[in-house]
Structure formats: C-alpha cells, structure tokens
Scaffold this active site. Structure first.
Site, short mmCIF file in Angstrom:
data_model
loop_
_atom_site.label_atom_id
_atom_site.label_comp_id
_atom_site.label_asym_id
_atom_site.label_seq_id
_atom_site.Cartn_x
_atom_site.Cartn_y
_atom_site.Cartn_z
CG HIS A 157 -2.09 -0.98 1.01
ND1 HIS A 157 -2.86 -1.90 1.82
CD2 HIS A 157 -3.23 -0.63 0.50
CE1 HIS A 157 -2.64 -3.04 1.38
NE2 HIS A 157 -4.56 -1.75 0.91
CE LYS A 161 -3.83 -0.51 4.95
NZ LYS A 161 -5.45 0.07 4.76
#
Length: 273
Positions: A157, A161
C-alpha cells in the site's frame, strides 16, 4: 434494496470521502448528507465542489446528529475512534451503516457487533467486487490444496497507510484459515527475522510493503514442491472500493438488524465452491 436510498457520507473531506461522493452521484442515488469534523475548515462547503463534480447543493455538515434524520444509510470510511462514535449515534437512530474503517480494537469490534443488533451494518475490510471474487478463489484453492502447501500473503500500500497488515490481507488470511479449519490467531506469522528455524506447515505468513502511491495490491501464494499458485488482486484507483460501498449502501437499506459483509451483498453465500 431501496429504489433511491438517501445516503450520507462520513469523513466527506478525506480522500475516500470525496470519491464516495462521486460514486453516490454516478450511481444516481441521493447524497443526503456529507459530514466532517466540527472543527474542519470544510464545514459549509458544497460537497460536490469539494469532490470535483460541481455544485450539488449539499453542504458539508459538522454534526452527524443534525443530519441523521435525512439519511437511510451512512457510509463510514474514517478512523476507529470516529467510527466508534458514529456507531453509537446510528444505533440509537436506527440508521443503517456501511463501514470500511479498518484497524479496530477488540473493544471497538464488540461495539460494532452490538450496534448490528440495533440497525443493519455492512462491515468489510474491502468493498471492491474484484477483491471479494478473489476471496472466493482463495477458498477454492484452499479446499483443493488443503495442508499440502505453504501459504504466504503479501500486501502493498501507499506510504500513508497506518495499519499493517492491511484489513484486506487479514480478510484473505481468515478466509483461508476458516476453509482449512485453522485459527488464524494461532497460525499467523507477521514477521520473520534472525534464526527462525524451519517453516511450520500450519503457519500463514504475512509480508507488508509500504511506499509511494500504491492503491492496494494483495497476493496469496500457495507454495508446493515444484509449483506455486499465486492469486493476485491489484487496484489502480479507489473508485472500485467506493462503487462497492455504494452498492452495499443501496442493498442494506430496509434489511433486518444484523451484521452483513460483501458476501451477503454480492450473493456469494449462495455459491458453493
């Protein structure tokens, strides 16, 4: 499913909130409310202009309490502490919820379960239809391979995040573990360093990558002797998550009070693998 559900978007000023506003409009449903923190400078702004789709006449509100009466369902992709408050308010008001927030504590998960006794709640770590098809494929692969392979899950990600592994990676692990009759809490291995010894067959490994602007990539590896099967999902933008959440919002309105997931929304529970 309601023909024209009145949908509220919580955390409307965030990256996902703005895309959700776009998705509600694209689906032809009514954006009944858009909510931000009371102290946000965005309060009073037009939600459509904020989302880049032009003026729609819906002002950003700083109070969920004030707009709940206008909503059949709210979509919440915020933060655990914020969602905790939203659960209490929606439960008391009997307003359905679609929750995409991840990183809940056990206590917060319990509150979510309790709220689902008061009002219908859809909760999923990932609302992408593609991801949920991927989960179904993982269940099939797990049934076929059984305990004959080693299983590893890799997720990647963007650098912003804050939780790891991702909720989707955990959802994948839980689907595999449940299919194999295992307990993920006992079998999950979240990091390896130093002299770890031989790999235990029952373990399900997780590897996390964070960097740049990666929207979301997940791969489950079924590793045997002489061959390896990889099942991968890659997201290239966030609209697929938003479109799935809006689909869930339209579906859940009028349902009985309990907790649902995307398997229910997509009718996957009627499909045997």
């Amino acid at each position: 499913m309601s023909a024209s559900p009145r949908i509220g978007v919580l955390g409307a000023g965030g990256r996902m909130g703005r895309i959700l506003i776009q998705a509600v409009q694209q689906a032809g449903y009514q954006l009944a409310a858009a909510v931000e923190r009371p102290e946000s400078s965005l309060v009073g702004s037009d939600a459509g202009e904020l989302a880049g789709i032009g003026h729609i006449g819906v002002k950003i509100s700083g109070s969920l309490v004030e707009v709940l009466k206008d909503c059949d369902v709210v979509i919440d992709f915020t933060a655990p502490v914020a969602t905790e408050q939203h659960l209490k308010l929606c439960g008391d008001a009997g307003v359905a919820m679609v929750i995409g927030t991840t990183g809940f504590s056990e206590q917060q998960k319990q509150l979510l379960n309790e709220t689902a006794h008061q009002t219908p709640v859809v909760y999923a770590a990932n609302y992408s239809v593609g991801v949920n098809v991927t989960i179904k494929l993982l269940e099939l692969a797990s049934k076929v391979f059984g305990d004959s392979v080693d299983i590893e899950i890799i997720e990647a990600h963007h650098r912003h995040k804050v939780d790891a592994p991702s909720g989707t990676a955990l959802m994948m692990g839980e689907a595999i573990a449940e299919t194999l009759g295992r307990d993920l809490k006992q079998d999950a291995v979240y990091c390896r360093e130093g002299h770890t010894g031989p790999r235990e067959r029952q373990s399900i490994g997780f590897q996390t990558i964070r960097g740049g602007d990666i929207v979301g990539e997940h791969t489950a590896m079924f590793i045997g002797e002489g061959e390896r099967v990889e099942i991968t999902h890659k997201a290239t933008n966030r609209m697929n998550f938003a479109a799935g959440a809006v689909r869930a919002a339209a579906w859940v309105v009028g349902r009985e009070a309990r907790k649902y997931d995307m398997k229910d929304v997509l009718g996957f529970n009627d499909i045997q693998v």
